[in-house]
Design a protein around this motif. Structure first.
Motif, mmCIF file in Angstrom:
data_model
loop_
_atom_site.group_PDB
_atom_site.id
_atom_site.type_symbol
_atom_site.label_atom_id
_atom_site.label_comp_id
_atom_site.label_asym_id
_atom_site.label_seq_id
_atom_site.Cartn_x
_atom_site.Cartn_y
_atom_site.Cartn_z
ATOM 1 N N VAL A 275 0.889 -1.043 -0.196
ATOM 2 C CA VAL A 275 0.125 -0.124 0.063
ATOM 3 C C VAL A 275 0.962 1.088 -0.058
ATOM 4 O O VAL A 275 1.830 1.384 0.734
ATOM 5 N N VAL A 276 0.790 2.283 -0.862
ATOM 6 C CA VAL A 276 1.357 3.428 -0.963
ATOM 7 C C VAL A 276 0.294 4.462 -0.877
ATOM 8 O O VAL A 276 -0.750 4.719 -1.371
ATOM 9 N N ILE A 277 0.500 5.380 0.176
ATOM 10 C CA ILE A 277 -0.296 6.527 0.425
ATOM 11 C C ILE A 277 0.029 7.691 -0.146
ATOM 12 O O ILE A 277 1.269 7.983 -0.361
ATOM 13 N N HIS A 278 -0.880 8.338 -1.042
ATOM 14 C CA HIS A 278 -0.667 9.459 -2.238
ATOM 15 C C HIS A 278 -1.500 10.567 -1.619
ATOM 16 O O HIS A 278 -2.820 10.580 -1.861
ATOM 17 N N SER A 279 -0.920 11.538 -1.056
ATOM 18 C CA SER A 279 -1.865 12.501 -0.269
ATOM 19 C C SER A 279 -1.368 14.004 -0.509
ATOM 20 O O SER A 279 -0.086 14.360 -0.396
ATOM 21 N N TYR A 298 4.754 6.318 1.061
ATOM 22 C CA TYR A 298 4.104 7.471 1.324
ATOM 23 C C TYR A 298 4.657 8.456 0.288
ATOM 24 O O TYR A 298 5.951 8.879 0.507
ATOM 25 N N VAL A 299 3.718 8.895 -0.648
ATOM 26 C CA VAL A 299 4.343 10.033 -1.440
ATOM 27 C C VAL A 299 3.482 11.200 -1.637
ATOM 28 O O VAL A 299 2.216 10.971 -1.586
ATOM 29 N N ALA A 300 3.884 12.494 -1.565
ATOM 30 C CA ALA A 300 3.035 13.648 -1.333
ATOM 31 C C ALA A 300 2.743 14.056 -2.826
ATOM 32 O O ALA A 300 3.174 13.972 -3.710
ATOM 33 N N LYS A 301 1.544 14.567 -2.979
ATOM 34 C CA LYS A 301 0.932 14.925 -4.291
ATOM 35 C C LYS A 301 1.785 16.278 -4.624
ATOM 36 O O LYS A 301 2.035 16.941 -3.889
ATOM 37 N N PHE A 302 1.795 16.655 -5.995
ATOM 38 C CA PHE A 302 1.823 15.555 -7.116
ATOM 39 C C PHE A 302 2.924 16.039 -7.840
ATOM 40 O O PHE A 302 2.948 17.010 -8.582
ATOM 41 N N ILE A 303 3.931 15.261 -7.638
ATOM 42 C CA ILE A 303 4.900 15.337 -8.687
ATOM 43 C C ILE A 303 5.221 13.754 -9.326
ATOM 44 O O ILE A 303 5.210 12.772 -8.909
ATOM 45 N N PRO A 304 4.728 13.920 -10.882
ATOM 46 C CA PRO A 304 4.407 12.415 -11.468
ATOM 47 C C PRO A 304 5.670 11.746 -11.542
ATOM 48 O O PRO A 304 5.604 10.531 -11.269
#
Length: 320
Positions: A275-279, A298-304
């Motif tokens: 599970v990767v959280i993208h927020s 965990y990856v912060a929005k939004f850098i493609p």
């Protein structure tokens, strides 16, 4: 100072309990109906609420940008939220200084009313109602369901795309496509309640050559996962041959991303799925809690490019 730290700690503990706090505000009368609806924004996204400071107009600013304000030495754009939504305020009295997707901006509003603590179960998707395109969900502010006051939760990603188009990233900006290892026949399942975010995510996954299923709430994702788990059991195959990974937002109607992640990691079959959280709720506190509920990334929005790397890392085969 100790009271402030205690308040922050109490709010941080809401993560994973399927609860959150909503700042309630008004934008004035709707230009069509004449009603004065109430709107809401997650308190975690609000740095502070100020009496409207001096706004410096900027020549050539986008349509809904009033200008810029100097907030504690930081120059931020000020978005005319009543104008975006289609309301006529008596005055723009309050500035909500917010942080979304690693950027800071101010939202001009008519007035702020209160902060309410809610369960995500009292929030329903706007697609189940007649709400407009700028609204992701509707929150029942009272415990009783009949005649409960409703707050409109805005799709801030859509608002930022309209008001500050130069900041918008479509997902096509990926400069490097990392190698993807996806079990044959499996998919990536994602959950996000914002239409803009869903289009961005799908563009990235398509660029990566990944098959996917999209859902709009944590509850919808959970229900879909249970069906796929049953299919995997019936076929006698590992779960990851059905779902290679889950990518989830945090703030969603009915069930938040923390709760979705925790329930997956407590399930004998689903715990094997990364599970990767993208927020847009960036920050060390959220990343720390993501780890506590068992998230694999965990990856912060939004850098493609960052999203692409996070997906590739989650899909990498485990070391032997």
């Amino acid at each position: 100072m100790s009271d402030v730290l205690q308040e922050v700690d109490e709010r941080s503990k809401l993560a994973g309990t399927n609860k959150f706090e909503l700042l309630i505000f008004r934008l004035g009368k709707d230009r069509n109906s004449g009603t004065r609806e109430v709107f809401g924004i997650n308190v975690f996204k609000v740095r502070e609420a100020l009496i409207m400071p001096v706004i410096t107009p900027m020549p050539g600013s986008p349509k809904h940008v009033l200008g810029v304000a100097n907030i504690r030495g930081q120059i931020i754009p000020v978005i005319d939220l009543p104008s975006v939504v289609g309301c006529k305020p008596s005055a723009r009295n309050i500035l909500l200084v917010t942080e979304y997707e690693r950027s800071v901006q101010g939202f001009a509003v008519e007035e702020v009313e209160e902060i309410v603590r809610l369960e995500w179960g009292r929030v329903v998707s706007a697609e189940k109602s007649a709400a407009g395109a700028l609204v992701t969900s509707l929150a029942r502010l009272d415990e009783r369901e009949e005649n409960a006051r409703l707050a409109l939760i805005l799709d801030v990603e859509s608002i930022l795309q309209e008001a500050l188009p130069s900041r918008f990233r479509s997902g096509e900006e990926i400069t490097h496509l990392p190698p993807i290892h996806l079990p044959h026949g499996s998919i990536v399942l994602y959950a996000d309640d914002s239409g803009v975010a869903r289009r961005q995510i799908e563009t990235v996954l398509t660029r990566l050559g990944v098959n996917f299923i999209g859902t709009k709430t944590g509850r919808e994702a959970w229900d879909r996962l249970k069906v796929l788990a049953q299919e995997a059991r019936s076929a006698g195959i590992p779960m990851r041959e059905k779902v290679a990974m889950v990518l989830t937002d945090l703030e969603m109607p009915e069930m938040d991303g923390f709760t979705l992640t925790r329930q997956m990691k407590e399930d004998d079959v689903l715990r094997a799925v990364p599970v990767v959280i993208h927020s847009s709720l960036s920050g060390s506190a959220n990343e720390s809690h993501a780890n506590r509920v068992g998230a694999d990334g965990y990856v912060a929005k939004f850098i493609p490019d960052e999203l692409a790397r996070a997906v590739a890392k989650a899909l990498a085969p485990p070391p032997r």
